[in-house]
Design a protein around this motif. Structure first.
Motif, PDB file in Angstrom:
ATOM      1  N   SER A  57     -39.715  74.453 -64.404  1.00 50.01           N
ATOM      2  CA  SER A  57     -40.356  73.714 -63.722  1.00 50.01           C
ATOM      3  C   SER A  57     -41.591  72.812 -64.044  1.00 50.01           C
ATOM      4  O   SER A  57     -42.020  71.738 -63.807  1.00 50.01           O
ATOM      5  CB  SER A  57     -40.352  73.954 -61.940  1.00 50.01           C
ATOM      6  OG  SER A  57     -41.273  74.997 -61.990  1.00 50.01           O
ATOM      7  N   ARG A  99     -36.215  73.041 -51.130  1.00 48.85           N
ATOM      8  CA  ARG A  99     -35.370  73.747 -52.151  1.00 48.85           C
ATOM      9  C   ARG A  99     -35.488  73.204 -53.276  1.00 48.85           C
ATOM     10  O   ARG A  99     -35.540  71.944 -53.636  1.00 48.85           O
ATOM     11  CB  ARG A  99     -33.925  73.440 -51.743  1.00 48.85           C
ATOM     12  CG  ARG A  99     -33.573  74.034 -50.066  1.00 48.85           C
ATOM     13  CD  ARG A  99     -33.124  75.417 -50.243  1.00 48.85           C
ATOM     14  NE  ARG A  99     -32.961  75.656 -48.869  1.00 48.85           N
ATOM     15  CZ  ARG A  99     -33.101  77.246 -48.368  1.00 48.85           C
ATOM     16  NH1 ARG A  99     -33.480  78.134 -49.201  1.00 48.85           N
ATOM     17  NH2 ARG A  99     -33.034  77.241 -47.149  1.00 48.85           N
ATOM     18  N   PRO A 101     -34.340  71.712 -56.889  1.00 44.18           N
ATOM     19  CA  PRO A 101     -33.420  71.066 -57.541  1.00 44.18           C
ATOM     20  C   PRO A 101     -32.561  72.011 -58.247  1.00 44.18           C
ATOM     21  O   PRO A 101     -32.902  72.885 -58.953  1.00 44.18           O
ATOM     22  CB  PRO A 101     -33.823  69.789 -58.201  1.00 44.18           C
ATOM     23  CG  PRO A 101     -35.379  69.867 -57.765  1.00 44.18           C
ATOM     24  CD  PRO A 101     -35.623  71.157 -57.394  1.00 44.18           C
ATOM     25  N   GLU A 102     -31.088  71.377 -58.440  1.00 44.97           N
ATOM     26  CA  GLU A 102     -30.063  72.359 -59.408  1.00 44.97           C
ATOM     27  C   GLU A 102     -30.759  72.640 -60.481  1.00 44.97           C
ATOM     28  O   GLU A 102     -30.578  73.882 -61.029  1.00 44.97           O
ATOM     29  CB  GLU A 102     -28.558  71.803 -59.409  1.00 44.97           C
ATOM     30  CG  GLU A 102     -27.986  72.033 -58.299  1.00 44.97           C
ATOM     31  CD  GLU A 102     -27.844  73.639 -57.838  1.00 44.97           C
ATOM     32  OE1 GLU A 102     -27.363  74.398 -58.670  1.00 44.97           O
ATOM     33  OE2 GLU A 102     -27.834  73.906 -56.797  1.00 44.97           O
ATOM     34  N   LYS A 105     -33.299  75.697 -60.750  1.00 43.74           N
ATOM     35  CA  LYS A 105     -32.833  76.992 -60.061  1.00 43.74           C
ATOM     36  C   LYS A 105     -32.735  77.641 -61.228  1.00 43.74           C
ATOM     37  O   LYS A 105     -32.206  77.434 -62.344  1.00 43.74           O
ATOM     38  CB  LYS A 105     -31.539  76.482 -59.260  1.00 43.74           C
ATOM     39  CG  LYS A 105     -31.888  76.085 -58.112  1.00 43.74           C
ATOM     40  CD  LYS A 105     -30.630  75.891 -57.200  1.00 43.74           C
ATOM     41  CE  LYS A 105     -30.734  75.372 -55.867  1.00 43.74           C
ATOM     42  NZ  LYS A 105     -29.569  75.127 -54.951  1.00 43.74           N
ATOM     43  N   THR A 146     -39.849  65.935 -51.579  1.00 42.41           N
ATOM     44  CA  THR A 146     -38.881  66.131 -50.573  1.00 42.41           C
ATOM     45  C   THR A 146     -39.454  66.373 -49.139  1.00 42.41           C
ATOM     46  O   THR A 146     -38.934  65.962 -48.241  1.00 42.41           O
ATOM     47  CB  THR A 146     -37.934  66.941 -50.833  1.00 42.41           C
ATOM     48  OG1 THR A 146     -38.496  68.290 -50.999  1.00 42.41           O
ATOM     49  CG2 THR A 146     -36.978  66.638 -52.024  1.00 42.41           C
TER      50      THR A 146
END
Length: 183
Positions: A57, A99, A101-102, A105, A146
């Motif tokens: 990230s 959360r 993002p895919e 992860k 978000t």
């Protein structure tokens, strides 16, 4: 008002990024390989997974800033910025509300904690270099968060440091759990 970040803002971002790098290193110091893979629950991340997430990230947040620079500039007044920053300060992110993002992860990209830490350090060094050298108009370009709403590029840069500090806190929490395996 100039939309460029000031030297004071640049130094603040650099200080936060360096401090959060050390905070993460301190959080994982002494963690064994087996401990790094232990999960407190099926829906919680292991220490290795937290570090993997941060390694991936860190660079993605800089890419997000760069994408925001491709959007039209929306300069703010000092008062508008002050109000937006106050709203952000008044709205702390609660655990579980934001959360990943895919693509961010954990997915087993690294086979060991040292490998993940090394990848994080490399990514953070690129982030620090970006913070040291960018001359872009970070204050007039926005990307949505978000939970917090629109953040300007400088706020995303600082958020990168906060992100590492938050997950270092999660790692310290995992290490204090009664079920955490002994060294």
């Amino acid at each position: 008002m100039s939309a460029m970040i000031t030297e004071r803002e640049r130094q603040s971002a650099l200080d936060r990024l360096v401090r959060s790098r050390q905070t993460l290193l301190d959080a994982v110091d002494g963690v064994t390989e087996s401990q790094s893979k232990w999960k407190p629950a099926p829906d919680r991340w292991s220490i290795l997974e937290y570090v993997e997430h941060l390694a991936v990230s860190d660079g993605e947040l800089i890419a997000l800033i760069e994408r925001s620079l491709q959007t039209p500039a929306k300069p703010e007044t000092e008062e508008e910025r002050r109000q937006r920053e106050q709203r952000i300060r008044d709205n702390p992110i609660q655990r579980g509300t934001n959360r990943a993002p895919e693509m961010l992860k954990p997915g087993g990209r690294f086979s060991s904690l040292p490998q993940a830490v090394s990848a994080f350090l490399e990514a953070r060094e690129r982030t620090l270099e970006y913070a040291r050298t960018t001359q872009q108009d970070l204050r007039s370009h926005f990307a949505p968060h978000t939970v917090l709403g629109p953040l300007d590029g400088y706020q995303w840069l600082v958020a990168n440091a906060h992100h590492a500090e938050t997950h270092a806190g999660h790692i310290r929490e995992v290490r204090t759990m009664a079920e955490f395996p002994p060294a």
